[in-house]
Design a protein around this motif. Structure first.
Motif, PDB file in Angstrom:
ATOM      1  N   ALA A  19       0.800  -1.222   0.000  1.00 45.86           N
ATOM      2  CA  ALA A  19       0.000   0.000   0.000  1.00 45.86           C
ATOM      3  C   ALA A  19       0.836   1.278   0.000  1.00 45.86           C
ATOM      4  N   ALA A  20       1.859   1.360   0.874  1.00 41.56           N
ATOM      5  CA  ALA A  20       2.608   2.612   0.988  1.00 41.56           C
ATOM      6  C   ALA A  20       3.303   2.933  -0.334  1.00 41.56           C
ATOM      7  N   GLU A  21       3.939   1.927  -0.926  1.00 41.87           N
ATOM      8  CA  GLU A  21       4.657   2.191  -2.173  1.00 41.87           C
ATOM      9  C   GLU A  21       3.691   2.507  -3.304  1.00 41.87           C
ATOM     10  N   TYR A  22       2.552   1.825  -3.308  1.00 41.77           N
ATOM     11  CA  TYR A  22       1.541   2.104  -4.317  1.00 41.77           C
ATOM     12  C   TYR A  22       1.096   3.558  -4.224  1.00 41.77           C
ATOM     13  N   PHE A  27       0.866   9.010  -6.284  1.00 40.19           N
ATOM     14  CA  PHE A  27       1.129  10.423  -6.015  1.00 40.19           C
ATOM     15  C   PHE A  27       2.123  10.977  -7.048  1.00 40.19           C
ATOM     16  N   ALA A  28       3.203  10.252  -7.298  1.00 37.71           N
ATOM     17  CA  ALA A  28       4.226  10.715  -8.240  1.00 37.71           C
ATOM     18  C   ALA A  28       3.648  10.838  -9.647  1.00 37.71           C
ATOM     19  N   MET A  29       2.826   9.877 -10.048  1.00 38.39           N
ATOM     20  CA  MET A  29       2.240   9.943 -11.388  1.00 38.39           C
ATOM     21  C   MET A  29       1.264  11.104 -11.493  1.00 38.39           C
ATOM     22  N   SER A  30       0.531  11.365 -10.414  1.00 40.98           N
ATOM     23  CA  SER A  30      -0.403  12.489 -10.442  1.00 40.98           C
ATOM     24  C   SER A  30       0.360  13.796 -10.570  1.00 40.98           C
ATOM     25  N   VAL A  31       1.420  13.955  -9.778  1.00 41.08           N
ATOM     26  CA  VAL A  31       2.217  15.185  -9.841  1.00 41.08           C
ATOM     27  C   VAL A  31       2.793  15.351 -11.252  1.00 41.08           C
ATOM     28  N   PHE A  32       3.356  14.269 -11.767  1.00 40.47           N
ATOM     29  CA  PHE A  32       3.931  14.286 -13.111  1.00 40.47           C
ATOM     30  C   PHE A  32       2.893  14.745 -14.140  1.00 40.47           C
ATOM     31  N   LEU A  83       9.244   8.833 -18.177  1.00 44.27           N
ATOM     32  CA  LEU A  83       8.237   7.774 -18.140  1.00 44.27           C
ATOM     33  C   LEU A  83       8.877   6.407 -17.892  1.00 44.27           C
ATOM     34  N   LEU A  84      10.136   6.254 -18.354  1.00 46.82           N
ATOM     35  CA  LEU A  84      10.826   4.990 -18.073  1.00 46.82           C
ATOM     36  C   LEU A  84      11.001   4.791 -16.568  1.00 46.82           C
ATOM     37  N   VAL A  85      11.190   5.887 -15.845  1.00 45.76           N
ATOM     38  CA  VAL A  85      11.302   5.792 -14.391  1.00 45.76           C
ATOM     39  C   VAL A  85      10.040   5.140 -13.827  1.00 45.76           C
ATOM     40  N   PHE A  86       8.890   5.594 -14.301  1.00 48.55           N
ATOM     41  CA  PHE A  86       7.637   5.001 -13.827  1.00 48.55           C
ATOM     42  C   PHE A  86       7.520   3.548 -14.256  1.00 48.55           C
TER      43      PHE A  86
END
Ligand code: HEC
Ligand SMILES: [Cu+2]
Length: 318
Positions: A19-22, A27-32, A83-86
């Motif tokens: 859960a925490a990592e998800y 959050f990171a994808m939303s900010v991006f 995007l490769l990071v994601f």
């Protein structure tokens, strides 16, 4: 993750090991997305106003070839690398998520219109409510009796389809006791919306107590042994059989050579196929006489037969 940073989290308990990592990934994808959408939107607006019809803006082409190449490649390459990071991050989570640890507590799940049926290794059954112990890896082995369903527990941040004719897996370790919603997340007919219930996480001691009072006379494997006789499997595979059929002892988890020269891992799906699609992976060196039980054995009974075959030690004959 840095424990000093504020942790992003969805408005849900972080119940599982994922859960925490998800939540971080989400959050990171939303900010991006927000940053890029805003920047592109502002640029569109700016140029639309600047170069509107009749404006006095300078329209001569001033960009030289070299800077044009740099411009074009940077706006392709920078987002690509980001995007490769994601991709790597999500891929890493997916790999962890798709490899259940050995020794996980296995619970059989059958979805049907419109309920979830769960069965514990000791044979305890429940419908729409699933009791699991805290802090112990739990592996759900799922299938469906009719159409595709999907088991979703938002607090765990995981979801997996239950597909007719196939076994899919889902594993997690629950980190807090409590009662959490579970749903069907795949539209499956009239009563899809009520096809849900509760995941109840208990301390291991409470879980043992619950198992004892939910009691049943037969474990999954024990019930499977009775079915093995009832369906006549023992007539060919049993110790006293005169038919040339494989001994099933120690089969689970080994690699089987098929008549057409392939090597197949003997997992739940393989054993299921042997029973319901016998021609598919015929074992090398045996006659094609294994009857087709497709449609004759219910999903619940298939799970018990598989549990029984799994329980046979190497060398044993049913
Ligand atoms: C008429 C005899 C016969 C009956 C009845 C029968 N089987 Fe079989 N079974 C065979 C033969 C022969 C093979 C090997 C050839 C093949 O794979 O088709 C086999 C293969 C298998 C395999 C794969 C074994 C391996 O080593 O990979 C499994 C699992 C299996 N049977 C389970 C069952 C179950 C469960 C039942 C009862 C529902 C059953 N069989 C009923 C004859 C039979
Ligand atoms: Cu459903």
């Amino acid at each position: 993750m840095n424990p000093l940073l504020p942790q992003p989290r969805l408005a849900l308990p972080q119940l599982s090991n994922y859960a925490a990592e998800y939540d971080w990934l989400f959050f990171a994808m939303s900010v991006f997305s927000v940053v890029f959408v805003t920047a592109i939107f502002i640029a569109i607006l700016y140029f639309a106003i600047k170069y509107r019809a009749g404006s006095p803006a300078d329209r001569t082409d001033r960009i030289r070839f070299r800077s044009r190449v740099i411009l074009e490649s940077s706006w392709s390459l920078i987002p690509f690398v980001l995007l490769l990071v994601f991709f790597v991050w999500a891929g890493k989570m997916y790999v962890a998520w798709s490899m259940p640890p050995k020794g996980a507590l296995e619970i059989a799940v059958v979805g049907k219109q419109w309920m979830w049926k769960f069965q514990h290794p000791g044979g305890q059954r429940e419908i729409n409510t699933l009791h699991v112990p805290l802090g112990q890896p739990v592996k759900l082995v799922m299938t469906s009796q009719d159409v595709i369903h999907s088991l979703f527990v938002p607090a765990l941040r995981i979801k997996m389809d239950a597909i007719p004719g196939r076994y899919t897996n889902l594993w997690f370790t629950a980190k807090e006791t409590g009662k959490y919603h579970l749903h069907c997340a795949e539209y499956c007919g009239t009563d899809h919306s009520v096809m849900g219930g509760w995941l109840i996480v208990m301390t291991p001691a409470d879980y043992q107590t619950w198992l004892a009072q939910a009691g049943t006379d037969l474990s999954l494997a024990g019930a499977g042994a009775a079915l093995f006789r009832k369906y006549g499997c023992s007539g060919c595979h049993g110790a006293n059989s005169t038919v040339h059929a494989p001994s099933l002892g120690g089969l689970f988890g080994t690699t089987v050579r098929t008549e057409d020269g392939r090597e197949v891992l003997a997992d739940e799906g393989y054993i299921r196929d042997c029973i319901t699609v016998p021609g598919k992976n015929r074992v090398a060196g045996y006659p094609p006489i294994m009857p087709n039980f497709s449609g004759k054995i219910s999903e619940g009974d298939l799970i018990k037969l598989i549990a029984y075959i799994r329980s046979l030690p190497p060398g044993a004959r049913p």
